[in-house]
Design an enzyme around this catalytic site. Structure first.
Site, short mmCIF file in Angstrom:
data_model
loop_
_atom_site.label_atom_id
_atom_site.label_comp_id
_atom_site.label_asym_id
_atom_site.label_seq_id
_atom_site.Cartn_x
_atom_site.Cartn_y
_atom_site.Cartn_z
N THR A 1 0.79 -1.24 0.00
CA THR A 1 0.00 0.00 0.00
C THR A 1 0.82 1.29 0.00
O THR A 1 0.24 2.36 -0.06
CB THR A 1 -0.93 0.04 1.23
OG1 THR A 1 -0.15 -0.20 2.42
CG2 THR A 1 -2.01 -1.00 1.13
N TYR A 2 2.13 1.21 0.08
CA TYR A 2 2.91 2.44 0.13
C TYR A 2 2.68 3.26 -1.15
O TYR A 2 2.88 2.78 -2.26
CB TYR A 2 4.40 2.14 0.27
CG TYR A 2 4.83 1.69 1.65
CD1 TYR A 2 3.95 1.71 2.74
CD2 TYR A 2 6.13 1.25 1.89
CE1 TYR A 2 4.35 1.30 4.00
CE2 TYR A 2 6.54 0.85 3.15
CZ TYR A 2 5.65 0.87 4.20
OH TYR A 2 6.05 0.47 5.46
N ALA A 3 2.26 4.51 -0.94
CA ALA A 3 1.97 5.42 -2.05
C ALA A 3 0.98 4.80 -3.04
O ALA A 3 1.07 5.02 -4.25
CB ALA A 3 3.24 5.84 -2.77
N GLY A 4 0.04 4.01 -2.51
CA GLY A 4 -0.96 3.40 -3.36
C GLY A 4 -0.41 2.41 -4.37
O GLY A 4 -1.02 2.16 -5.41
N GLY A 5 0.74 1.84 -4.06
CA GLY A 5 1.39 0.89 -4.97
C GLY A 5 2.52 1.51 -5.76
O GLY A 5 3.34 0.79 -6.38
#
Length: 316
Positions: A52-56
């Protein structure tokens, strides 16, 4: 950079890890490339990201940089799954189906067939622990992950899971736990650290600089380009109380006496705590990262370790 075994496993990692939470968001491709180059040049290997970091975008950017010529054997890829967004709301889902679907997407983004370390990002009461752990078994048995661990689990849950995995031959043993740990947050010393040491899990501390507060940059105000001045201010402000200030001042005093930077003192302290394999250091810029990398050839004198233990004792 020195290499350490992750817990009692055969996986060797650099004793500092590079956290990629800001990649693809606050850290653009140019800065990310500069960070990766500086980290690898310093002998670093452990790269820590999450589904999920930065929405992928973090995984996608890392995959792009790796495809640009970084030998796969030069890095230890670690990612996490278990957090997601549905209908605009953050959810914690550690069900077998969700975890494995996240892993497959992570592999696609990273452009690899397997990761070196795959971690369950959170604990969720919504899924039986044996189901969550079965996803780790599947990841290892199918070759999608070489090693597995957990993150942000309590001590007794970590011990329960590690024991469960060791109980039957063929299950994938847990080799790591990733938890918050710094001079401003020593809570893991009650249960998580003793359980991890006893059961052979390496500890990967996140936010080893106390959410940036231990660098001393908030002593006289809030820098305009800091997290304390962003929508994450509440996350930082919880460490800007009176007791935290006393610890920061002790770190600054130790740094002045040694001719070091405060972040080097704080990072060396957590790096060399019992059970710790590698603190995960995040940076927005390569300049910030290089400051952290300078700690590699530094070791705190025992008397200063003891003094910092004493001043931060109430944070245990």
């Amino acid at each position: 950079m020195q290499q350490r075994s992750l817990g009692r496993s055969g996986l060797l990692v650099s004793r500092l890890g590079l956290g990629l939470m800001t990649w693809g968001n606050q850290t653009d491709e140019h800065e990310a490339r500069e960070q990766l180059t500086a980290f690898l040049d310093a002998g670093g290997t452990l790269l820590d990201t999450a589904h999920t970091y930065a929405g992928g975008a973090s995984e996608e950017l890392l995959g792009k940089l790796l495809a640009g010529g970084v030998p796969r054997s030069d890095v230890v890829l670690a990612t996490k799954a278990g957090v997601g967004t549905r209908r605009g709301a953050r959810v914690m889902d550690t069900s077998r189906g969700y975890l494995l679907s996240c892993l497959d997407l992570s592999l696609k983004r990273l452009g690899v067939d397997s990761v070196d370390l795959w971690q369950v990002h959170v604990w969720s009461d919504g899924t039986p622990v044996e189901e969550t752990l079965s996803a780790l078994d599947t990841a290892v048995s199918t070759g999608r992950a070489a090693y597995v661990g957990v993150s942000n689990w309590s001590g007794w849950r970590t011990a329960q899971a590690a024991t469960w995995q060791r109980a039957v031959p063929g299950r994938a043993p847990l080799v790591s736990t990733q938890v918050e740990y710094s001079l401003l947050n020593r809570g893991i010393e009650h249960e998580v650290a003793p359980a991890s040491i006893e059961l052979g899990l390496g500890i990967l501390p996140w936010s080893p600089l106390g959410r940036g507060v231990l660098t001393g940059k908030y002593r006289t105000g809030t820098p305009a380009d800091s997290r304390g001045a962003s929508d994450m201010s509440q996350w930082v402000d919880s460490y800007r109380d009176e007791s935290s200030s006393a610890i920061v001042e002790a770190v600054v005093k130790a740094a002045d006496g040694l001719g070091w930077k405060p972040l080097e003192v704080a990072l060396a302290w957590v790096r060399d705590q019992p059970g710790v394999t590698a603190p995960i250091v995040g940076a927005r810029t390569s300049a910030q990262l290089r400051q952290a990398l300078a700690v590699e050839d530094k070791t705190l004198p025992p008397e200063l370790m003891d003094a910092l233990d004493d001043v931060s004792a109430e944070r245990r």
